[in-house]
Motif scaffolding. Structure first.
Motif, PDB file in Angstrom:
ATOM      1  N   ALA A  45       0.836  -1.205   0.000  1.00  0.00           N
ATOM      2  CA  ALA A  45       0.000   0.000   0.000  1.00  0.00           C
ATOM      3  C   ALA A  45       0.868   1.250   0.000  1.00  0.00           C
ATOM      4  CB  ALA A  45      -0.912  -0.011   1.210  1.00  0.00           C
ATOM      5  N   SER A  60       2.579   1.727  -3.454  1.00  0.00           N
ATOM      6  CA  SER A  60       1.679   2.192  -4.509  1.00  0.00           C
ATOM      7  C   SER A  60       1.216   3.619  -4.239  1.00  0.00           C
ATOM      8  CB  SER A  60       0.492   1.247  -4.669  1.00  0.00           C
ATOM      9  OG  SER A  60      -0.200   1.136  -3.473  1.00  0.00           O
ATOM     10  N   SER A  61       1.104   4.011  -2.970  1.00  0.00           N
ATOM     11  CA  SER A  61       0.770   5.393  -2.654  1.00  0.00           C
ATOM     12  C   SER A  61       1.874   6.319  -3.136  1.00  0.00           C
ATOM     13  CB  SER A  61       0.600   5.579  -1.148  1.00  0.00           C
ATOM     14  OG  SER A  61      -0.516   4.886  -0.718  1.00  0.00           O
ATOM     15  N   ILE A  94       3.978   5.750  -5.513  1.00  0.00           N
ATOM     16  CA  ILE A  94       3.907   5.801  -6.979  1.00  0.00           C
ATOM     17  C   ILE A  94       2.822   6.768  -7.410  1.00  0.00           C
ATOM     18  CG2 ILE A  94       3.280   4.481  -9.036  1.00  0.00           C
ATOM     19  CD1 ILE A  94       4.523   2.028  -7.646  1.00  0.00           C
TER      20      ILE A  94
END
Lengths: 247, 263
Positions: free
Chosen positions: B2, B5-6, B8
């Motif tokens: 998580a 991806s945050s 990114i």
């Protein structure tokens, strides 16, 4: 379609787009379900929900869960079968409550001046959570209909009791025994109120009182099972992804 | 996962504008909100001061003129939006690139959000509001203050918005141009049918005196067409399917087939 190049989008772009889409769709679905469900609810059980003197021990207990298990069943089907989200019932019930509370505050109170403790909306959240949890545990629409549907009817009155109890206290008014809810209704005359004092509760309810609620709730739960079945098929039909050539 | 991806996602936000036009989104949200706050204020002020007697001159000034203005504007907007979207349609859908298609899906989401807001104000806010007004003020005309807003303003607004969303999808998004989406028809035409059903409703109310029950069978037409809101289940499934196809290669995943229901 499957021949798309991997370089068309980057992974990061897709992650960002996915999150943006989640929020947009969440709000859009919430608003549309709220609109459709609220129309359905207010015109099939609304009068029992609008006023405390209508919140009786027989028809309110029976009608409200039966009419309000409809959209939760349909949306549960879509959310679980297509998205694997066990949230359909709670999502739609929260939408209904949002629509009702905004109305009771800004319109029933804000425009026509009925006090909030006369027009509060009944809660259906406990039943909705039970429906979602049973679907999540059982992964079965059959078990959700039978156990969840029955529980949805049974839990309704206890779920609202803390809000309603004080308004069912007996009082003597002009030599008659009434409840506080009766007096609220008597003082806040509405267009649909007859010109005589009327108790919404009818028949032998007030002498037969202690047994009426559980009997009504049990009957409501029984019908909720059947309605859940029918409406989960509605969810299936409305989830069609068919395209047609002519219209 | 998580957190990464945050990170990114934040990096992408800084470098690229993304697929969503935020300006359009906030214009839609602010436009619907402030317009309806104005209408609610108008009801508050002129409902009680000029809306109690349909035979009074002030009723004509503040409510009938409001009604006539609505009708003219609604016809103009409906015609203009449909004509504009059709005239500027994409004529060669095969030339639409995946990136452009993704942009259009997000623009379509803004249209759908507008439709959601219009449905909320019309079907939820103003419809139940009508109940409390008529439990308080006896109707002496079909064009009561609550009806001028509910039936003849808020319902046409969601019809026009739904019409705009449908036409946008039909004229600009390849998947909706090659056939007519059945659930899209349901979710737009179903709520539209609530407006013609007003004819039945008003006819019933003029035919006999009835207690102001909201659950009267006369109102069940509204209920039936309200069910059509569920058409969005199928519509969103169609959109998810296509976006999964577009996004799948970048994620290295094939779209998952829909699971079978368990009984």
């Amino acid at each position: 379609m499957s021949s798309l190049s991997p370089t068309v989008f980057t992974k990061a772009e897709i992650i960002q787009a996915s999150r943006t889409a989640d929020w947009l769709i969440l709000v859009f679905a919430f608003l549309v379900f709220t609109g459709g469900f609220h129309v359905h609810a207010m015109l099939t059980m609304g009068d029992w929900d609008f006023w405390t003197d209508w919140k009786d021990r027989r028809l309110w207990v029976t009608v409200t869960p039966i009419m309000c298990i409809t959209f939760p069943a349909a949306v549960q089907y879509w959310m679980w079968d297509k998205l694997r989200l066990p949230l359909g019932a709670t999502f739609t019930i929260l939408g209904l409550l949002f629509g009702e509370w905004v109305n009771r505050y800004f319109n029933f109170w804000g425009w026509t001046y009925f006090p909030i403790n006369f027009v509060w909306a009944a809660t259906l959240v406990p039943g909705a959570i039970i429906l979602d949890v049973i679907l999540l545990w059982s992964k079965s629409f059959l078990i959700t209909a039978v156990i969840g549907g029955l529980a949805f009817g049974l839990i309704f009155y206890p779920g609202n009791w803390s809000m309603l109890a004080v308004l069912h206290q007996p009082v003597e008014y002009n030599g008659m025994v009434m409840t506080i809810a009766d007096i609220q209704g008597y003082h806040y005359v509405r267009t649909g109120t007859p010109e005589y004092i009327r108790f919404v509760e009818k028949g032998t309810l007030r002498t037969f009182g202690k047994d009426v609620v559980p009997v009504s709730a049990f009957f409501s739960g029984f019908i909720c099972i059947l309605i859940y079945f029918i409406w989960h098929f509605f969810g299936r039909w409305y989830s069609t992804t068919r395209f047609i050539d002519q219209y | 996962m998580a957190a990464s991806s945050s990170a990114i996602s934040r990096a992408v936000t800084a470098e690229q504008p993304g697929f969503l036009n935020h300006r359009n989104l906030w214009l839609v949200v602010a436009g619907f909100t402030f317009f309806n706050l104005f209408v609610r204020w108008y009801e508050e002020v002129y409902g009680w001061s000029a809306g109690l007697d349909a035979f009074a001159p002030e009723f004509k000034t503040y409510w009938m003129n409001f009604l006539y203005t609505e009708w003219v504007l609604e016809i103009v907007f409906f015609s203009y939006i449909g004509a504009y979207l059709w005239k500027t349609r994409t004529r060669d859908m095969d030339a639409v690139t995946p990136r452009e298609e993704m942009h259009r899906h997000f623009h379509h989401f803004v249209w759908l959000l507008a439709y959601g807001m219009a449905i909320y104000w019309g079907a939820s806010f103003y419809t139940e509001q009508d109940g409390t007004w008529h439990q308080t003020v006896i109707r002496d005309t079909d064009f009561t203050p609550s009806h001028v807003i509910e039936f003849y303003m808020s319902y046409p607004i969601y019809i026009i918005t739904g019409w705009g969303a449908f036409m946008y999808a039909r004229t600009r998004i390849p998947m909706f141009s090659k056939g007519v989406s059945l659930p899209y028809l349901v979710v737009v035409v179903g709520p539209f049918m609530i407006l013609p059903n007003v004819g039945l409703n008003e006819w019933g109310h003029t035919f006999w005196w009835m207690e102001e029950l909201f659950v009267a069978p006369l109102h069940y037409g509204f209920v039936f067409f309200g069910w059509m809101a569920l058409g969005l289940c199928g519509l969103l499934s169609q959109i998810f399917e296509r976006i999964s196809e577009l996004a799948g290669p970048a994620l290295g995943t094939a779209p998952a087939p829909a699971s079978k229901a368990s009984y």
